[in-house]
Design a protein around this motif. Structure first.
Motif, PDB file in Angstrom:
ATOM      1  N   PRO A 121      -5.228  -5.255   8.127  1.00 17.49           N
ATOM      2  CA  PRO A 121      -5.191  -6.023   6.866  1.00 17.49           C
ATOM      3  C   PRO A 121      -5.085  -5.127   5.644  1.00 17.49           C
ATOM      4  CG  PRO A 121      -6.902  -6.866   8.332  1.00 17.49           C
ATOM      5  CD  PRO A 121      -6.390  -5.618   8.961  1.00 17.49           C
ATOM      6  N   LEU A 122      -5.703  -3.959   5.727  1.00 21.26           N
ATOM      7  CA  LEU A 122      -5.656  -3.034   4.590  1.00 21.26           C
ATOM      8  C   LEU A 122      -4.219  -2.606   4.307  1.00 21.26           C
ATOM      9  CD1 LEU A 122      -7.975  -1.921   2.887  1.00 21.26           C
ATOM     10  CD2 LEU A 122      -7.999   0.100   4.333  1.00 21.26           C
ATOM     11  N   ALA A 123      -3.474  -2.337   5.387  1.00 19.74           N
ATOM     12  CA  ALA A 123      -2.080  -1.939   5.212  1.00 19.74           C
ATOM     13  C   ALA A 123      -1.239  -3.119   4.733  1.00 19.74           C
ATOM     14  CB  ALA A 123      -1.533  -1.388   6.520  1.00 19.74           C
ATOM     15  N   LYS A 124      -1.487  -4.278   5.319  1.00 21.89           N
ATOM     16  CA  LYS A 124      -0.697  -5.454   4.937  1.00 21.89           C
ATOM     17  C   LYS A 124      -0.927  -5.813   3.468  1.00 21.89           C
ATOM     18  CE  LYS A 124      -0.511  -7.481   9.570  1.00 21.89           C
ATOM     19  NZ  LYS A 124       0.902  -7.184   9.770  1.00 21.89           N
ATOM     20  N   ALA A 125      -2.127  -5.509   2.987  1.00 16.17           N
ATOM     21  CA  ALA A 125      -2.435  -5.830   1.588  1.00 16.17           C
ATOM     22  C   ALA A 125      -1.635  -4.972   0.623  1.00 16.17           C
ATOM     23  CB  ALA A 125      -3.930  -5.649   1.329  1.00 16.17           C
ATOM     24  N   LEU A 126      -1.013  -3.912   1.137  1.00 18.13           N
ATOM     25  CA  LEU A 126      -0.247  -3.035   0.259  1.00 18.13           C
ATOM     26  C   LEU A 126       1.186  -3.512   0.072  1.00 18.13           C
ATOM     27  CD1 LEU A 126      -1.571   0.450   1.439  1.00 18.13           C
ATOM     28  CD2 LEU A 126      -2.180  -0.806  -0.625  1.00 18.13           C
ATOM     29  N   GLY A 127       1.511  -4.660   0.650  1.00 15.03           N
ATOM     30  CA  GLY A 127       2.812  -5.265   0.361  1.00 15.03           C
ATOM     31  C   GLY A 127       3.933  -4.725   1.222  1.00 15.03           C
ATOM     32  N   GLU A 128       5.127  -4.684   0.622  1.00 18.18           N
ATOM     33  CA  GLU A 128       6.327  -4.273   1.353  1.00 18.18           C
ATOM     34  C   GLU A 128       6.457  -2.744   1.351  1.00 18.18           C
ATOM     35  OE1 GLU A 128       8.345  -6.506   2.848  1.00 18.18           O
ATOM     36  OE2 GLU A 128       6.953  -8.074   2.184  1.00 18.18           O
ATOM     37  N   ASP A 140       4.129   1.308  -2.968  1.00 18.73           N
ATOM     38  CA  ASP A 140       4.077   1.415  -4.426  1.00 18.73           C
ATOM     39  C   ASP A 140       2.941   0.585  -5.011  1.00 18.73           C
ATOM     40  OD1 ASP A 140       5.050  -1.063  -3.940  1.00 18.73           O
ATOM     41  OD2 ASP A 140       6.974  -0.787  -4.972  1.00 18.73           O
ATOM     42  N   GLN A 141       2.227  -0.126  -4.148  1.00 13.81           N
ATOM     43  CA  GLN A 141       1.092  -0.927  -4.633  1.00 13.81           C
ATOM     44  C   GLN A 141      -0.257  -0.252  -4.417  1.00 13.81           C
ATOM     45  OE1 GLN A 141       1.095  -5.081  -3.546  1.00 13.81           O
ATOM     46  NE2 GLN A 141       3.318  -5.101  -3.383  1.00 13.81           N
ATOM     47  N   GLY A 142      -0.257   0.885  -3.750  1.00 11.37           N
ATOM     48  CA  GLY A 142      -1.536   1.545  -3.555  1.00 11.37           C
ATOM     49  C   GLY A 142      -1.555   2.419  -2.322  1.00 11.37           C
ATOM     50  N   GLU A 143      -2.781   2.749  -1.932  1.00  8.13           N
ATOM     51  CA  GLU A 143      -2.974   3.756  -0.901  1.00  8.13           C
ATOM     52  C   GLU A 143      -4.252   3.435  -0.135  1.00  8.13           C
ATOM     53  OE1 GLU A 143      -3.390   8.637  -0.972  1.00  8.13           O
ATOM     54  OE2 GLU A 143      -3.102   7.521  -2.825  1.00  8.13           O
ATOM     55  N   ALA A 144      -4.281   3.801   1.155  1.00  7.47           N
ATOM     56  CA  ALA A 144      -5.480   3.561   1.964  1.00  7.47           C
ATOM     57  C   ALA A 144      -5.526   4.567   3.104  1.00  7.47           C
ATOM     58  CB  ALA A 144      -5.469   2.141   2.521  1.00  7.47           C
ATOM     59  N   PHE A 145      -6.697   4.671   3.727  1.00  2.00           N
ATOM     60  CA  PHE A 145      -6.837   5.446   4.954  1.00  2.00           C
ATOM     61  C   PHE A 145      -7.200   4.504   6.085  1.00  2.00           C
ATOM     62  CE2 PHE A 145      -7.467   9.249   2.285  1.00  2.00           C
ATOM     63  CZ  PHE A 145      -6.585  10.094   2.941  1.00  2.00           C
ATOM     64  N   VAL A 146      -6.501   4.643   7.206  1.00  2.00           N
ATOM     65  CA  VAL A 146      -6.877   3.922   8.424  1.00  2.00           C
ATOM     66  C   VAL A 146      -7.147   4.968   9.491  1.00  2.00           C
ATOM     67  CG1 VAL A 146      -6.168   2.287  10.194  1.00  2.00           C
ATOM     68  CG2 VAL A 146      -5.505   1.907   7.813  1.00  2.00           C
ATOM     69  N   ALA A 147      -8.327   4.889  10.104  1.00  2.00           N
ATOM     70  CA  ALA A 147      -8.708   5.851  11.139  1.00  2.00           C
ATOM     71  C   ALA A 147      -8.527   5.214  12.514  1.00  2.00           C
ATOM     72  CB  ALA A 147     -10.158   6.278  10.935  1.00  2.00           C
ATOM     73  N   ILE A 148      -7.932   5.984  13.421  1.00  2.00           N
ATOM     74  CA  ILE A 148      -7.657   5.478  14.764  1.00  2.00           C
ATOM     75  C   ILE A 148      -8.345   6.378  15.787  1.00  2.00           C
ATOM     76  CG2 ILE A 148      -5.871   4.919  16.457  1.00  2.00           C
ATOM     77  CD1 ILE A 148      -5.606   3.188  14.020  1.00  2.00           C
ATOM     78  N   ASP A 149      -9.143   5.781  16.649  1.00  2.00           N
ATOM     79  CA  ASP A 149      -9.723   6.486  17.794  1.00  2.00           C
ATOM     80  C   ASP A 149      -8.599   6.674  18.811  1.00  2.00           C
ATOM     81  OD1 ASP A 149     -10.928   7.227  20.160  1.00  2.00           O
ATOM     82  OD2 ASP A 149     -12.645   5.879  19.936  1.00  2.00           O
ATOM     83  N   ILE A 150      -8.146   7.904  18.977  1.00  2.00           N
ATOM     84  CA  ILE A 150      -6.969   8.156  19.809  1.00  2.00           C
ATOM     85  C   ILE A 150      -7.234   7.809  21.270  1.00  2.00           C
ATOM     86  CG2 ILE A 150      -5.415   9.969  20.649  1.00  2.00           C
ATOM     87  CD1 ILE A 150      -4.942   9.091  17.777  1.00  2.00           C
ATOM     88  N   ASP A 151      -8.453   8.059  21.736  1.00  2.00           N
ATOM     89  CA  ASP A 151      -8.770   7.787  23.141  1.00  2.00           C
ATOM     90  C   ASP A 151      -8.659   6.289  23.443  1.00  2.00           C
ATOM     91  OD1 ASP A 151      -9.640   8.266  25.753  1.00  2.00           O
ATOM     92  OD2 ASP A 151     -11.726   7.793  25.191  1.00  2.00           O
ATOM     93  N   LYS A 152      -9.221   5.479  22.577  1.00  2.00           N
ATOM     94  CA  LYS A 152      -9.240   4.024  22.819  1.00  2.00           C
ATOM     95  C   LYS A 152      -8.112   3.291  22.109  1.00  2.00           C
ATOM     96  CE  LYS A 152     -14.244   4.158  23.331  1.00  2.00           C
ATOM     97  NZ  LYS A 152     -15.538   3.923  22.678  1.00  2.00           N
ATOM     98  N   MET A 153      -7.425   3.998  21.243  1.00  2.00           N
ATOM     99  CA  MET A 153      -6.356   3.405  20.446  1.00  2.00           C
ATOM    100  C   MET A 153      -6.833   2.141  19.712  1.00  2.00           C
ATOM    101  SD  MET A 153      -3.509   4.824  19.961  1.00  2.00           S
ATOM    102  CE  MET A 153      -2.815   6.399  20.446  1.00  2.00           C
ATOM    103  N   VAL A 154      -7.952   2.312  19.036  1.00  2.06           N
ATOM    104  CA  VAL A 154      -8.487   1.218  18.229  1.00  2.06           C
ATOM    105  C   VAL A 154      -8.806   1.760  16.834  1.00  2.06           C
ATOM    106  CG1 VAL A 154      -9.453  -0.057  20.174  1.00  2.06           C
ATOM    107  CG2 VAL A 154     -10.860   1.649  18.991  1.00  2.06           C
TER     108      VAL A 154
END
Lengths: 252, 425
Positions: free
Chosen positions: A190-197, A224-238
């Motif tokens: 959702p954080l990424a989707k909130a950043l638009g196109e 162009d609407q902003g910036e965020a960090f998303v962290a991914i657990d590589i082992d579990k891919m979550v």
């Protein structure tokens, strides 16, 4: 008698009006009364006693030019650190004493790269502590600590995650398949989707810890609407929610 | 009114009246100018050498393991060993009471301190202590002993006992029971954390488990003293491995860089930014506004938990960081006040490493106070506040310097010494 009474009454009334008016005028005059006005700066505090008391007496802890030169020589001739730096463009941003309590033990240097660089290493802010962490990340600047008592580097660590350059390639860290999958997951949040196109995901860092032995990847999500960090657990891919956040913009 | 108006119209009365009026205006202006210039002093004590590290023995205020004596040695010996104990014994009419080194029981090492009484006697053992930010000790009880401990600063007391198996704290002129039970004949770790001497609150932990955040009780005559005592019922208890940390060796661990004035108080200022940071680490500031030193503790306002909303700062750091503003004023009323600044609070600013959530990696540094000052000043400007950046010297200029702890945590000092004033309407 009536004249004197009248005269006294008039004087008292005028005096009362003048007193009240004077106080009101004094209160409203800007620039002199500090707290009463937003138009001028407040009055500066008057400091009593010795202003060098309580920690100001650190002048003896400053570095001499010779010590600075020695510290830089140690850094540049160090097999590990010097070896890394010799192939990169960097400059000394800040240099000052390294202290332990009130004892000067060496030099501390903040170096800044001319553009963020991708580094893969085990970092330790202070070697004698025994604490270190493995990471692969974009680095904009680093802290390097030098113990001048025995002439060796005692700390080498990024100040934090630098900003991933948009066009720079990512060399290694996780397999290309893992990276693509993780990026896709990060873009589905959702954080990424909130950043638009036109949202892009850039691998910004991978940390390897006891909790994440396969690594936890930080994707920098930008549009162009902003910036965020998303962290991914590589082992579990979550998504690791506790490390996922928006980035505060300096422009409000 | 008419006669008066007519009289006013006469020059012989108007002249003296005008003179009196002008004189009064001058006097009132002078009086007000005098009061506004009567800002005597502002001092903010800073701890330039960050020593909160709990592994650094120099930073430990009190450590007492009772390994210094032999079996049966009174705690109250000359010259003092461990901490400087004073033991007072009250014998009612027969029996004994003692506070001695004991070799039969111990938590770590080979010795502890045994408190024993019988027949309604009492024993009190005290040592000098002032406003620790943390107190911890190990405790073991036997029989009907009712171990009690108290620490006071002359205004508030931490006052706790074990009654039967129940841990109790004294507040509102009575013993309040917690939900925590302690098993007899077992060592338990008792801790008082996040001690806020300003607001008079502390958190109780037992065996590393949070029990309750409670209020201190009003001063009962314990100023600068910690005391362990036993009275009333026959029995023994043992204490061992007492550990305390000071709030700060000298003062607040970040540079004081901001004043919020006119109509500011602590939470109002925090709500100008991120709001309350209830998870952030406490820090403590001694302040002197001309009326003596006063203390306050604060967690400040900070990017949201666990590390939401980092900020990318270009130079000099060129990294994503977290911003942290702590705001100090005695509580109550959570502001200071004088005629020059109105209601005001003092702010310290710094950056924290990002990410800081444990293990990815552990936060390893904080600092760059000047950078953070500019950040919070610019934020206030953007929000329409009147801001005077680098308005006056706080006499705390510090060139770039890194202070390192044995555990590797580093505090980075960097401050131009000129504080920013923010007018709060």
């Amino acid at each position: 008698v009536r004249n004197w009474k009248t005269r006294a009454t008039v004087i008292v009334m005028i005096a009362t009006v003048a007193l009240v008016g004077g106080l009101v005028a004094a209160y409203l005059i800007p620039g002199e009364t500090g707290a009463s006005s937003a138009l001028g700066p407040p009055e500066a505090p008057v400091v009593v006693g010795d202003t060098t008391e309580g920690g100001q007496g650190v002048s003896d802890l400053t570095l001499t030019e010779e010590e600075k030169a020695t510290a830089m020589h140690i850094i540049e001739s160090d097999a590990h650190v010097g070896g890394i730096l010799q192939n990169l463009d960097w400059h000394v941003q800040l240099i000052g004493p390294l202290t332990q309590g009130q004892q000067k033990i060496g030099a501390a240097v903040l170096i800044t790269f001319d553009g963020a660089v991708w580094m893969e290493d085990t970092f330790s802010p202070y070697y004698p502590s025994g604490y270190s962490y493995a990471a692969k990340l974009w680095v904009g600047s680093m802290h390097i600590l030098v113990d001048l008592r025995d002439g060796r580097i005692v700390g080498f660590s990024p100040t934090g995650m630098g900003r991933a350059p948009i066009t720079s390639p990512i060399t290694s860290s996780i397999t290309s398949e893992e990276r693509a999958a993780a990026a896709a997951i990060s873009l589905s949040t959702p954080l990424a989707k909130a950043l638009g196109e036109n949202v892009e995901a850039y691998l910004n860092a991978v940390y390897y810890t006891d909790e994440y032995p396969q690594g936890i990847a930080f994707f920098n999500i930008r549009s162009d609407q902003g910036e965020a960090f998303v962290a991914i657990d590589i082992d579990k891919m979550v998504v690791a929610e506790q490390y996922t956040s928006s980035v505060e913009s300096l422009e409000r | 009114m008419r006669p008066i108006l007519r009289k006013v119209g006469k020059a012989r009365f108007l002249g003296p009246a005008v003179i009196v009026a002008v004189a009064l205006i001058l006097i009132s202006n002078l009086a007000y100018a005098y009061t506004t210039s009567n800002l005597k002093v502002l001092q903010i004590q800073e701890d330039r050498f960050y020593n909160y590290d709990f592994l650094d023995e120099d930073a430990v205020d009190v450590f007492e393991d009772f390994e210094w004596g032999s079996d049966g040695t009174s705690l109250d010996v000359e010259p003092p060993h461990g901490v400087d104990w004073t033991v007072t014994i009250w014998i009612d009419w027969l029996g004994t009471a003692s506070a001695e080194i004991d070799t039969e029981q111990h938590h770590q090492g080979t010795k502890s301190a045994k408190f024993y009484i019988d027949y309604g006697n009492s024993v009190f053992a005290s040592y000098p202590d002032y406003r620790p930010s943390y107190r911890g000790f190990w405790l073991k009880t036997e029989g009907y002993a009712k171990p009690t401990t108290i620490t006071g600063d002359g205004q508030h007391d931490i006052f706790v006992r074990v009654n039967g198996a129940t841990l109790q704290y004294f507040y509102n002129w009575g013993w309040q029971s917690t939900s925590c039970s302690l098993s007899p004949n077992q060592w338990h770790k008792i801790e008082f954390k996040d001690i806020d001497w300003g607001s008079g609150k502390y958190s109780i932990y037992v065996d590393d488990n949070y029990v309750q955040r409670v209020d201190m009780c009003p001063d009962m005559g314990y100023n600068g003293i910690t005391q362990y005592y036993s009275c009333e019922y026959t029995g023994s208890f043992w204490i061992d491995d007492i550990l305390e940390y000071p709030p700060s060796s000298n003062g607040v661990a970040c540079a004081a860089t901001m004043v919020f004035y006119n109509n500011a108080w602590v939470n109002k200022v925090k709500n100008m930014y991120y709001g309350m940071a209830d998870w952030a680490t406490w820090d403590y500031a001694p302040l002197n506004n001309g009326n003596g030193w006063i203390w306050d503790g604060d967690r400040g306002t900070k990017t949201h938990y666990p590390f939401n909303n980092p900020v990318y700062l270009p130079e000099p750091i060129d990294a994503y960081v977290l911003m942290h503003l702590r705001v100090y004023a005695p509580n109550p009323p959570d502001y200071m006040e004088n005629s020059a600044w109105g209601k005001y609070v003092i702010g310290t600013t710094h950056c924290d490493e990002f990410p800081e959530y444990p293990s990815v990696p552990w936060q390893t540094w904080h600092g760059y106070h000047e950078v953070a000052e500019e950040f919070f000043a610019d934020w206030a400007i953007d929000d329409g506040y009147t801001v005077f950046e680098d308005w006056t010297s706080f006499y705390n200029e510090e060139d770039f310097r890194v202070d390192v702890q044995p555990d590797g945590y580093i505090c980075i000092w960097e401050n131009d010494g000129d504080a920013t004033a923010v007018y709060v309407p």
